[in-house]
Scaffold this active site. Structure first.
Site, PDB file in Angstrom:
ATOM      1  N   ASP A   7       0.978  -1.020   0.062  1.00  0.00           N
ATOM      2  CA  ASP A   7       0.093   0.123   0.136  1.00  0.00           C
ATOM      3  C   ASP A   7       0.900   1.161   0.025  1.00  0.00           C
ATOM      4  OD1 ASP A   7      -2.450   1.717   0.602  1.00  0.00           O
ATOM      5  OD2 ASP A   7      -1.564   1.721   2.608  1.00  0.00           O
ATOM      6  N   ASP A   9      -0.407   5.106   0.877  1.00  0.00           N
ATOM      7  CA  ASP A   9      -0.617   6.039   1.628  1.00  0.00           C
ATOM      8  C   ASP A   9      -0.830   5.800   3.311  1.00  0.00           C
ATOM      9  OD1 ASP A   9      -1.112   8.432  -0.453  1.00  0.00           O
ATOM     10  OD2 ASP A   9      -2.993   6.905  -0.666  1.00  0.00           O
ATOM     11  N   ASP A 182      -1.507  -0.594   5.763  1.00  0.00           N
ATOM     12  CA  ASP A 182      -2.117  -0.012   7.325  1.00  0.00           C
ATOM     13  C   ASP A 182      -3.597  -0.182   7.480  1.00  0.00           C
ATOM     14  OD1 ASP A 182      -2.337   2.099   5.277  1.00  0.00           O
ATOM     15  OD2 ASP A 182      -3.476   2.933   6.955  1.00  0.00           O
TER      16      ASP A 182
HETATM   17 MG   LIG Z   1      -3.129   3.081   3.666  1.00  0.00          MG
END
Ligand SMILES: [Mg+2]
Length: 231
Positions: A7, A9, A182
């Site tokens: 991922d 961001d 995240d």
């Molecule tokens: Mg993310």
């Protein structure tokens, strides 16, 4: 061959300082040029964002700041064609000014490449912005493949975006891939749903989220200590 899907961001850099600076720059600009209050800008930005999300949920366009600015202009009775592109740039200029790569990313990427592991980015939002972020972070030469939700047609956790990444990497066996992200509900649920083992980068301590295809790490420093045992 193995592959590592990341991922972008809030996994490779911290999102909040960037977003807060973007909003601060946007607010300051509108307070001085339109003569409105900071509170009005923040309230209407938030309702504009929610409106776009409700209309376009789980698509790349649902995150598009240009559409948020369009709704923001409309809510203030301003012409969006005149203002919204500039407002979007004001936001992103602030955002990029605070964007800093986590210090563990390059050592992790270099360690993976040394072990012949290919790196892919699997990320929600439109391609234009996500490519700009990767160039800003200086990551382009480490990455073999990128898939955005704009290209895949749906946000994570839709399997389409994960499958497109594996297809681009000519990878037929999900068990030879790992995912690092995240967001439990997007990154981990999505990767696990097609059989990819996922590293969940989070301080969250909810025990129901543990399963055999998920390894939780509190940060990228911790990930750096264990990831090479899994590729
Ligand atoms: Mg993310």
């Amino acid at each position: 061959m193995k592959v590592a899907l990341f991922d972008l961001d809030d996994t490779l850099y911290a999102y909040n300082p960037c977003h807060e600076e973007g909003l601060f720059q946007l607010t300051s600009y509108l307070v001085s040029t339109w003569g409105i209050s900071k509170e009005e800008v923040l309230t209407k930005y938030d309702s504009s964002r929610k409106l776009v999300h409700a209309q376009l949920k789980e698509t790349a366009a649902s995150h598009h700041r240009l559409l948020y600015m369009t709704k923001l202009c409309e809510s203030f009775g301003k012409n969006p064609i005149t203002y919204s592109k500039h407002l979007e740039e004001v936001y992103w200029k602030g955002y990029f000014s605070k964007m800093e790569l986590d210090e563990n990313v390059i050592p992790i990427f270099e360690g993976l490449i040394k072990r012949n592991v290919k790196i892919a980015i699997v990320t929600d939002l439109v391609a234009e912005i996500q490519y700009r972020k990767l160039l800003h972070l200086g990551l382009e030469n480490y990455i073999s493949v990128i898939v955005t939700s704009e290209e895949a047609g749906a946000d994570k956790p839709n399997p389409a975006i994960f499958n497109l990444a594996l297809n681009k990497l000519k990878m037929n066996s999900p068990e030879d891939a790992i995912f690092i992200g995240d967001s439990y509900s997007k990154d981990i649920v999505g990767a696990n749903s097609i059989g990819i083992k996922a590293f969940w980068v989070s301080n969250d301590s909810d025990p129901v989220k543990s399963n055999s295809l998920t390894i939780q790490v509190r940060d990228l420093k911790t990930l750096r200590g264990i990831i090479f045992e899994h590729v």
